[in-house]
Write a protein that holds these residues in place. Structure first.
Motif, PDB file in Angstrom:
ATOM      1  N   VAL A 170       3.224  -7.735  -6.193  1.00  0.00           N
ATOM      2  CA  VAL A 170       2.303  -7.612  -5.063  1.00  0.00           C
ATOM      3  C   VAL A 170       0.930  -7.275  -5.624  1.00  0.00           C
ATOM      4  O   VAL A 170       0.794  -6.341  -6.440  1.00  0.00           O
ATOM      5  CB  VAL A 170       2.762  -6.532  -4.058  1.00  0.00           C
ATOM      6  CG1 VAL A 170       1.752  -6.384  -2.927  1.00  0.00           C
ATOM      7  CG2 VAL A 170       4.141  -6.877  -3.509  1.00  0.00           C
ATOM      8  N   TRP A 191      -3.422  -6.811  -4.732  1.00  0.00           N
ATOM      9  CA  TRP A 191      -4.440  -6.574  -3.710  1.00  0.00           C
ATOM     10  C   TRP A 191      -5.749  -6.251  -4.407  1.00  0.00           C
ATOM     11  O   TRP A 191      -5.787  -5.929  -5.579  1.00  0.00           O
ATOM     12  CB  TRP A 191      -4.028  -5.454  -2.748  1.00  0.00           C
ATOM     13  CG  TRP A 191      -4.060  -4.079  -3.330  1.00  0.00           C
ATOM     14  CD1 TRP A 191      -5.038  -3.132  -3.167  1.00  0.00           C
ATOM     15  CD2 TRP A 191      -3.079  -3.460  -4.161  1.00  0.00           C
ATOM     16  NE1 TRP A 191      -4.725  -1.977  -3.843  1.00  0.00           N
ATOM     17  CE2 TRP A 191      -3.515  -2.159  -4.464  1.00  0.00           C
ATOM     18  CE3 TRP A 191      -1.861  -3.886  -4.702  1.00  0.00           C
ATOM     19  CZ2 TRP A 191      -2.792  -1.281  -5.259  1.00  0.00           C
ATOM     20  CZ3 TRP A 191      -1.150  -3.013  -5.504  1.00  0.00           C
ATOM     21  CH2 TRP A 191      -1.614  -1.734  -5.765  1.00  0.00           C
ATOM     22  N   LEU A 209       6.161  -3.128  -0.058  1.00  0.00           N
ATOM     23  CA  LEU A 209       6.282  -4.573   0.170  1.00  0.00           C
ATOM     24  C   LEU A 209       7.135  -5.233  -0.917  1.00  0.00           C
ATOM     25  O   LEU A 209       7.955  -6.107  -0.624  1.00  0.00           O
ATOM     26  CB  LEU A 209       4.902  -5.230   0.222  1.00  0.00           C
ATOM     27  CG  LEU A 209       4.084  -4.986   1.480  1.00  0.00           C
ATOM     28  CD1 LEU A 209       2.636  -5.444   1.271  1.00  0.00           C
ATOM     29  CD2 LEU A 209       4.708  -5.703   2.673  1.00  0.00           C
ATOM     30  N   ALA A 210       6.944  -4.814  -2.154  1.00  0.00           N
ATOM     31  CA  ALA A 210       7.739  -5.361  -3.251  1.00  0.00           C
ATOM     32  C   ALA A 210       9.205  -4.946  -3.108  1.00  0.00           C
ATOM     33  O   ALA A 210      10.110  -5.774  -3.255  1.00  0.00           O
ATOM     34  CB  ALA A 210       7.177  -4.894  -4.595  1.00  0.00           C
ATOM     35  N   ASN A 212       1.283 -14.781   3.308  1.00  0.00           N
ATOM     36  CA  ASN A 212       0.129 -14.232   2.562  1.00  0.00           C
ATOM     37  C   ASN A 212      -1.173 -14.585   3.241  1.00  0.00           C
ATOM     38  O   ASN A 212      -1.307 -15.696   3.757  1.00  0.00           O
ATOM     39  CB  ASN A 212       0.110 -14.772   1.127  1.00  0.00           C
ATOM     40  CG  ASN A 212       1.104 -14.067   0.240  1.00  0.00           C
ATOM     41  OD1 ASN A 212       1.506 -12.953   0.485  1.00  0.00           O
ATOM     42  ND2 ASN A 212       1.509 -14.746  -0.807  1.00  0.00           N
ATOM     43  N   PHE A 272      -2.778  -7.935   0.994  1.00  0.00           N
ATOM     44  CA  PHE A 272      -1.770  -7.986  -0.062  1.00  0.00           C
ATOM     45  C   PHE A 272      -1.232  -9.402  -0.231  1.00  0.00           C
ATOM     46  O   PHE A 272      -1.010 -10.115   0.742  1.00  0.00           O
ATOM     47  CB  PHE A 272      -0.600  -7.055   0.265  1.00  0.00           C
ATOM     48  CG  PHE A 272      -0.994  -5.614   0.372  1.00  0.00           C
ATOM     49  CD1 PHE A 272      -1.102  -4.821  -0.750  1.00  0.00           C
ATOM     50  CD2 PHE A 272      -1.262  -5.053   1.604  1.00  0.00           C
ATOM     51  CE1 PHE A 272      -1.471  -3.495  -0.653  1.00  0.00           C
ATOM     52  CE2 PHE A 272      -1.632  -3.726   1.722  1.00  0.00           C
ATOM     53  CZ  PHE A 272      -1.741  -2.942   0.587  1.00  0.00           C
ATOM     54  N   ARG A 288       1.996 -11.417  -2.023  1.00  0.00           N
ATOM     55  CA  ARG A 288       3.321 -11.171  -2.602  1.00  0.00           C
ATOM     56  C   ARG A 288       3.905 -12.470  -3.121  1.00  0.00           C
ATOM     57  O   ARG A 288       3.853 -13.500  -2.469  1.00  0.00           O
ATOM     58  CB  ARG A 288       4.228 -10.567  -1.528  1.00  0.00           C
ATOM     59  CG  ARG A 288       5.616 -10.239  -2.006  1.00  0.00           C
ATOM     60  CD  ARG A 288       6.379  -9.398  -1.002  1.00  0.00           C
ATOM     61  NE  ARG A 288       6.520 -10.054   0.288  1.00  0.00           N
ATOM     62  CZ  ARG A 288       7.046  -9.465   1.358  1.00  0.00           C
ATOM     63  NH1 ARG A 288       7.466  -8.214   1.295  1.00  0.00           N
ATOM     64  NH2 ARG A 288       7.131 -10.121   2.506  1.00  0.00           N
ATOM     65  N   ALA A 311       1.890  -1.446  -1.344  1.00  0.00           N
ATOM     66  CA  ALA A 311       2.243  -2.570  -2.212  1.00  0.00           C
ATOM     67  C   ALA A 311       3.647  -2.378  -2.789  1.00  0.00           C
ATOM     68  O   ALA A 311       4.448  -3.320  -2.835  1.00  0.00           O
ATOM     69  CB  ALA A 311       1.229  -2.718  -3.333  1.00  0.00           C
TER      70      ALA A 311
END
Length: 111
Positions: A88, A90, A26-27, A54, A66, A68, A23
């Motif tokens: 992000v 989850w 990804l951010a 998404n 996840f 975002r 996460a």
């Protein structure tokens, strides 16, 4: 019996750490992408954005767990700057969220 319980607990903790790391990556990926755009790019206009792919997998492709989104603010914290905040989220046994923020310059002052 205690050994089995500990093994399950350690496995959950390791999976949780993997998810947190994914996460965060990804951010960071989205934040770096936005920061590398030219001044005045349309994607840096003040708005709330939701990633069209998404839910995402850990590698950023569609079909994962996840979610975002990012927010671009105007003249924050000062004139000529915008704050970009990427979040992000989850869910495993509960909802988790990680958030990163950075500043980008505006193409004109004030923004």
């Amino acid at each position: 019996m205690a050994f089995a319980a500990n093994t399950i607990s350690l496995t959950r903790m390791a999976k949780g750490a993997d998810s947190t790391s994914a996460a965060h990556a990804l951010a960071q990926e989205k934040l770096e992408q936005l920061r590398s755009m030219q001044l005045g790019a349309a994607a840096l206009n003040p708005h709330i954005y939701i990633d069209p792919a998404n839910p995402l997998k850990a590698d950023g492709t569609a079909g994962g767990t996840f979610t975002r989104r990012w927010v671009v603010s105007v003249n924050s914290p000062a004139s000529g700057l915008r704050t970009v905040t990427v979040t992000v989220s989850w869910r495993d046994t509960r909802l988790h969220t990680t958030t990163l923020a950075s500043y980008v310059r505006c193409s004109a002052i004030p923004c």
